[in-house]
Scaffold this motif. Structure first.
Motif, PDB file in Angstrom:
ATOM      1  N   ALA A  34       0.830  -1.205   0.000  1.00  0.00           N
ATOM      2  CA  ALA A  34       0.000   0.000   0.000  1.00  0.00           C
ATOM      3  C   ALA A  34       0.868   1.260   0.000  1.00  0.00           C
ATOM      4  N   PHE A 175      -7.579   1.058  -1.519  1.00  0.00           N
ATOM      5  CA  PHE A 175      -7.018  -0.231  -1.911  1.00  0.00           C
ATOM      6  C   PHE A 175      -8.098  -1.287  -2.120  1.00  0.00           C
ATOM      7  N   GLU A 197      -6.194   1.031  -5.869  1.00  0.00           N
ATOM      8  CA  GLU A 197      -4.969   0.301  -6.179  1.00  0.00           C
ATOM      9  C   GLU A 197      -5.053  -1.143  -5.693  1.00  0.00           C
ATOM     10  N   ILE A 199      -3.271  -4.277  -4.109  1.00  0.00           N
ATOM     11  CA  ILE A 199      -2.100  -4.438  -3.237  1.00  0.00           C
ATOM     12  C   ILE A 199      -1.862  -5.905  -2.870  1.00  0.00           C
TER      13      ILE A 199
END
Length: 496
Positions: A34, A175, A197, A199
């Motif tokens: 992260a 995330f 995102e 991770i």
């Protein structure tokens, strides 16, 4: 790299389950992943500049320590300000930070050109206080560009509430999946742009989590969109009915035209006999059925050639409208959409309200704005502001109806606990008649056989997309002209 659009929205408890699944699958150090992702995004968007990372004591602070370390290793001038001693995995991340640590205070912002907010993450509840509040107030006052990790500190992840203060961020990096606060107001306004995102959390974990909240987008419903085929006849595309009132005749006419634009094969406005000339002078492709006496609506619906009706736009709040609602629910119609005056009539007559909820409520879609929703379901505006998603779900469950709670963060909630949050909206929709257009689009899609819940989601998106094409100066009739362009883009997208 940001992940492609992923519609699922995870509540805090569901995200924790996803993190546990990643740990069980040995998917790598999530905190390290992260923090590295945050640093990579920031370094890709900005040139090196004086940056201060605000680190809390928990996991969010740990992400911040990793991001600070990675930026420092890339040659950035980075300082870390701490709200306390880190614990757990964050303590290990802090040990790998080789720079100094200063106490959290407004002074830590001196000379800062960029701030990374890693104070509080998903588990925060309550209001910011002490040094955290003072620093956030200073960030906002100075207008320093701020990037939040997961969420801006001070917002409720599940409810989207900001009980006190939160930094006004230009970017929020979260995330795996978005959380409700990334879409719900007022928290969403604090988030700025939201990037998701990956991770290392496995996609397979969603099978066990089975989230029931999603972000509205064509990916949710485009496969079910009722496009006509080469041999489709107008009668195959449904026949919708709109009940027209005595005074506000424009509302029913807007809704009827929107239903036609959305693809309904036939649309009829049923109106009092005395108003036939008014309604008949409108769009020539809209049929008009004059009604003489209260029994006329029941006789019209008994013909079984129509499959869905919309009551409420310009209907006038009266006992007669209440009787029309019950007559419609007793008819052979497959589905009923209740909007505007129909909702107010129900709110003012509890017996009518209970009868609607009792009579095959699963066939009914309610499309209230905030004030109508509060009156109908006995919530205060403050209760809705604290947990809009939660109260919409409660209303759908208690009534048995599908709810389309309109607003800049529209929520479509089904009785089975499914909910979709839609941010495809425009502030310029705050104009007379725009709600009638939305109700009409839903009507047109349902007439063609689209499921009520998916139709509500699709209509909300189409309505917002049409408004987005127009911008300032929008009036409701403009939306009718834009709907075909939005549909054309959807059709082309669906054919890819």
């Amino acid at each position: 790299m940001a992940m492609p659009f992923l519609p699922e929205i995870l509540k805090v408890a569901e995200m924790r389950l996803a993190e546990q699944a990643a740990a069980a699958a040995s998917s790598g150090p999530l905190m390290e992943n992260a923090g590295q992702a945050v640093a990579k995004i920031i370094a890709g968007r900005w040139s090196p500049r004086s940056t201060v990372v605000l680190c809390g004591t928990g996991g969010n602070g740990g992400d911040g320590y990793v991001a600070a370390r990675c930026l420092k290793e890339a040659g950035w001038p980075v300082r870390v300000a701490i709200a306390g001693e880190p614990a757990g995995a964050a303590a290990a991340a802090a040990l790998r930070w080789s720079g100094s640590r200063e106490s959290l205070s407004p002074a830590c912002l001196d000379g800062a050109e960029l701030v990374i907010d890693a104070l509080f993450g998903l588990g925060f509840e309550g209001e910011l206080g002490g040094a955290e509040r003072a620093v956030v107030e200073a960030i906002n006052a100075k207008g320093i560009p701020c990037i939040a990790i997961d969420l801006p500190s001070g917002v409720s992840a599940d409810r989207g509430e900001v009980p006190g203060i939160a930094p006004r961020c230009m970017l929020t990096i979260t995330f795996f999946r978005k959380k409700p606060a990334h879409l719900l107001l007022p928290a969403a306004d604090c988030c700025g742009e939201v990037m998701v995102e990956g991770i290392g959390i496995p996609e397979s974990c969603l099978e066990n989590i089975a989230p029931k909240t999603a972000e509205n987008a064509p990916e949710l419903w485009l496969d079910m969109f009722p496009w006509p085929g080469n041999v489709t006849h107008k009668h195959d595309r449904g026949h919708a009915l709109v009940l027209g009132g005595l005074v506000k005749t424009g509302a029913a006419r807007l809704a009827a035209q929107a239903a036609a634009r959305a693809g309904a094969g036939l649309v009829t406005i049923a109106c009092p006999e005395s108003m036939f000339a008014v309604y008949a002078s409108g769009a020539p492709h809209i049929l008009v059925a004059p009604m003489a006496g209260e029994s006329a609506l029941g006789e019209l619906l008994a013909e079984k050639v129509r499959n869905v009706a919309l009551l409420g736009p310009g209907g006038g709040i009266s006992k007669e409208l209440g009787r029309h609602i019950l007559t419609t629910l007793d008819s052979p119609l497959d589905n009923v959409v209740l909007d505007a005056d129909a909702l107010t009539a129900m709110a003012e007559d509890d017996s009518l309200r209970q009868e609607v909820f009792r009579r095959l409520a699963e066939r009914v879609l309610l499309t209230p704005h905030l004030n109508e929703f509060c009156r109908l379901f006995r919530f205060s505006p403050e209760e809705v502001a604290r947990d809009k998603l939660g109260v919409a779900r409660k209303a759908a469950a208690s009534s048995g109806c599908t709810i389309l709670l309109k607003g800049a963060d529209t929520i479509i909630a089904a009785p089975d606990d499914w909910a979709v949050i839609s941010r495809k909206a425009s502030p310029f929709l705050a104009t007379a008649g725009s709600g009638d257009i939305l109700a009409g689009i839903v009507l047109g899609l349902v007439a063609q056989g689209m499921d009520m819940f998916e139709a509500a989601c699709a209509a909300t998106w189409i309505h917002g997309a049409a408004a987005g094409r127009l911008g300032p100066g929008l009036v409701a009739t403009d939306l009718l002209k834009e709907i075909p362009y939005v549909l054309r883009e959807l059709y082309a997208h669906g054919k890819k």
